[in-house]
Design an enzyme around this catalytic site. Structure first.
Site, short mmCIF file in Angstrom:
data_model
loop_
_atom_site.label_atom_id
_atom_site.label_comp_id
_atom_site.label_asym_id
_atom_site.label_seq_id
_atom_site.Cartn_x
_atom_site.Cartn_y
_atom_site.Cartn_z
N ARG A 174 -5.51 -14.60 7.30
CA ARG A 174 -4.45 -14.03 7.57
C ARG A 174 -4.05 -12.71 7.39
O ARG A 174 -5.05 -11.81 6.41
CB ARG A 174 -3.15 -15.17 6.68
CG ARG A 174 -3.19 -16.00 5.59
CD ARG A 174 -3.13 -15.01 4.68
NE ARG A 174 -2.30 -13.95 4.49
CZ ARG A 174 -2.15 -13.22 4.18
NH1 ARG A 174 -3.68 -11.93 3.37
NH2 ARG A 174 -1.08 -11.93 3.78
N GLY A 175 -2.98 -12.07 7.44
CA GLY A 175 -2.47 -10.56 7.53
C GLY A 175 -3.24 -9.99 8.74
O GLY A 175 -4.12 -10.11 9.59
N ALA A 176 -1.89 -9.47 9.74
CA ALA A 176 -2.21 -9.08 10.53
C ALA A 176 -3.02 -8.37 10.99
O ALA A 176 -3.86 -8.30 11.68
CB ALA A 176 -0.90 -7.97 11.41
N ARG B 282 -2.93 -17.31 16.75
CA ARG B 282 -1.45 -17.63 16.40
C ARG B 282 -1.03 -15.77 17.22
O ARG B 282 -1.08 -15.35 17.66
CB ARG B 282 -2.26 -16.68 14.71
CG ARG B 282 -1.75 -17.25 13.97
CD ARG B 282 -2.21 -16.92 12.27
NE ARG B 282 -0.41 -17.42 12.20
CZ ARG B 282 -0.38 -17.17 11.04
NH1 ARG B 282 -1.42 -15.84 10.37
NH2 ARG B 282 0.90 -16.60 10.35
N GLN C 158 1.56 -16.83 -0.74
CA GLN C 158 1.11 -15.32 -0.26
C GLN C 158 1.09 -14.24 -1.66
O GLN C 158 0.33 -13.69 -1.96
CB GLN C 158 0.76 -14.17 0.17
CG GLN C 158 0.79 -15.07 2.23
CD GLN C 158 1.92 -16.02 2.72
OE1 GLN C 158 2.62 -16.46 2.11
NE2 GLN C 158 1.51 -16.06 4.13
N ASP D 71 3.77 -7.24 11.20
CA ASP D 71 2.57 -7.70 11.90
C ASP D 71 3.19 -7.12 13.59
O ASP D 71 2.28 -7.42 14.01
CB ASP D 71 3.49 -8.97 12.14
CG ASP D 71 2.92 -9.93 10.41
OD1 ASP D 71 3.23 -10.17 9.46
OD2 ASP D 71 1.87 -10.79 10.59
N ASN E 75 7.54 -9.06 10.11
CA ASN E 75 7.21 -9.28 8.44
C ASN E 75 7.30 -10.50 8.47
O ASN E 75 8.30 -11.31 8.77
CB ASN E 75 7.41 -7.85 8.04
CG ASN E 75 5.80 -8.13 6.94
OD1 ASN E 75 4.55 -7.76 7.65
ND2 ASN E 75 6.44 -8.11 5.69
N LYS E 76 6.44 -11.25 7.21
CA LYS E 76 6.53 -12.57 6.79
C LYS E 76 7.78 -12.67 6.38
O LYS E 76 9.15 -12.25 5.99
CB LYS E 76 5.97 -11.75 5.78
CG LYS E 76 6.05 -13.34 4.53
CD LYS E 76 5.46 -14.26 5.40
CE LYS E 76 3.89 -14.43 5.95
NZ LYS E 76 3.51 -15.29 6.94
O1 MRU Z 1 1.58 -15.15 7.90
P1 MRU Z 1 0.27 -13.89 7.63
O2 MRU Z 1 0.16 -14.41 5.68
O3 MRU Z 1 -0.26 -13.87 8.46
O4 MRU Z 1 1.56 -13.14 7.53
C1 MRU Z 1 1.49 -11.87 6.81
C2 MRU Z 1 2.44 -11.10 6.89
O5 MRU Z 1 4.03 -10.89 7.07
C3 MRU Z 1 2.34 -9.41 6.46
O6 MRU Z 1 3.25 -8.63 5.25
C4 MRU Z 1 1.54 -8.59 6.64
O7 MRU Z 1 0.38 -9.21 8.70
C5 MRU Z 1 1.09 -7.42 6.69
S1 MRU Z 1 -0.25 -7.16 6.58
C6 MRU Z 1 -0.98 -5.92 6.37
#
Ligand code: MRU
Length: 354
Positions: A58-60, A98, A205, A246, A256-257
């Protein structure tokens, strides 16, 4: 080829999320951290799409890179007269994994364009693997450049404490990290007192990944409940809130998250800087503003349970959007490898992204 990325000289890039082996992709199963470090080996695009959907990775940026390797795997498996269609179908399958992080669609578009120039399945297998490795390497290089820009912008000669949200580290990227890369660099240059890590409900996370990553790399970290962020800011302990993204739209709005928007409001109230750090691959100039972003909603079980242990009545209704949108006017700086957009708006975004 065994390791897709080369470690830059004099830099610890952190614990990587993925390893490319030429005929398979290994992903560190982030659902099991911090108590288990298990690697999943995948040799099909279908497997990679499932791993993205189920949050093994996970993470963009890490999602985009993994998807690119997924396309490379599809190319290896393609054969017969319809090899190109088979790879294109895998690209569509990966795109459905996603919805919010634009890096996924950015990487798949690049791979799809490369595919159009391939003459045979064997040619595609070679060229698409090389393209995926390049996407991976470029992301790591972008993270290192972002840390340079962010430090110049923070421009402090005394150590500071910062607060961060979610996980934006080596685990979420091609290595080093975005917001966590800036924290890493503050630490490397002796300018970090402490990083406060929001636990980041519901998927945790912050506690499971960020606290683990920072502690493992010897970077001072204090874990806090998300609801403690306001009290931490009020105490005067932090100078900056630094987060990832994201998707960033043409006017500088940032998805973002979930919880990021609340932090931006709190930071503005307390007069604390709010910085977003993300590669240019996270910028989506095709969308005018944050209202246009598709926000992923995940299953209610992510809130009703923690690792299958009940935390709420089994039948309770749940609202579980996993991202929110922070309006541009709450953001002090968007940092990318191309430079810094201060107090972003549509005009300022165009100076770096047109
Ligand atoms: O749901 P996730 O864990 O994929 O969400 C990730 C985030 O929101 C991060 O803050 C974002 O992707 C930046 S990652 C460098």
């Amino acid at each position: 080829m065994n390791q897709a990325i080369t470690q830059p000289a004099n830099r610890q890039i952190g614990t990587v999320a993925m390893r490319w082996h030429g005929s398979s992709l290994e992903l560190l199963d982030q659902r099991l951290l911090p108590d288990q470090e298990a690697w999943l080996r995948l040799d099909t695009a279908e497997g990679v799409a499932r791993a993205i959907r189920d949050m093994v990775v996970r993470g963009a940026p890490a999602i985009g890179i993994s998807a690119a390797y997924g396309v490379a795997l599809a190319a290896r498996g393609a054969s017969g007269d319809h090899w190109k269609d088979q790879i294109q179908q895998s690209i569509e399958l990966l795109a459905a994994s996603r919805p919010t992080a634009v890096n996924l669609f950015w990487a798949l578009k690049l791979m799809s364009e490369k595919l159009q120039h391939c003459g045979t399945a064997a040619d595609a297998a070679e060229q698409l693997a090389a393209a995926a490795i390049e996407i991976h390497q470029d992301d790591l290089a972008a993270n290192l450049a972002m840390a340079d820009h962010a430090l110049a912008h923070i421009n402090t000669d005394r150590p500071v404490s910062v607060l961060t949200h979610c996980n934006t580290g080596a685990l979420a990227t091609g290595g080093y990290g975005t917001a966590l890369g800036v924290i890493r660099r503050l630490h490397e240059t002796g300018l970090l007192v402490n990083a406060y890590a929001d636990e980041t409900r519901p998927w945790l996370q912050g506690s499971r990944l960020t606290a683990w990553e920072l502690a493992r790399d010897g970077i001072p970290v204090t874990l806090n409940a998300d609801s403690a962020a306001g009290a931490i800011m009020a105490s005067g302990k932090v100078s900056w809130v630094i987060v990832g993204a994201d998707r960033i739209t043409a006017n500088g709005d940032v998805a973002n998250k979930i919880g990021t928007y609340s932090l931006a409001v709190l930071a503005r109230y307390h007069g604390i800087g709010f910085m977003v750090v993300a590669p240019a691959s996270t910028v989506d100039m095709a969308l005018a503003c944050g209202d246009d972003i598709t926000i992923e909603e995940r299953e209610g079980s992510e809130l009703r349970q923690i690792r299958h242990l009940p935390m709420a009545p089994e039948s309770v209704e749940v609202f579980n959007p996993v991202f929110d949108v922070t309006p541009a006017d709450l953001i002090d700086a968007i940092v990318t490898e191309r430079g810094v957009v201060e107090r972003p708006d549509s005009e300022r975004m165009k100076t770096l992204f047109l």
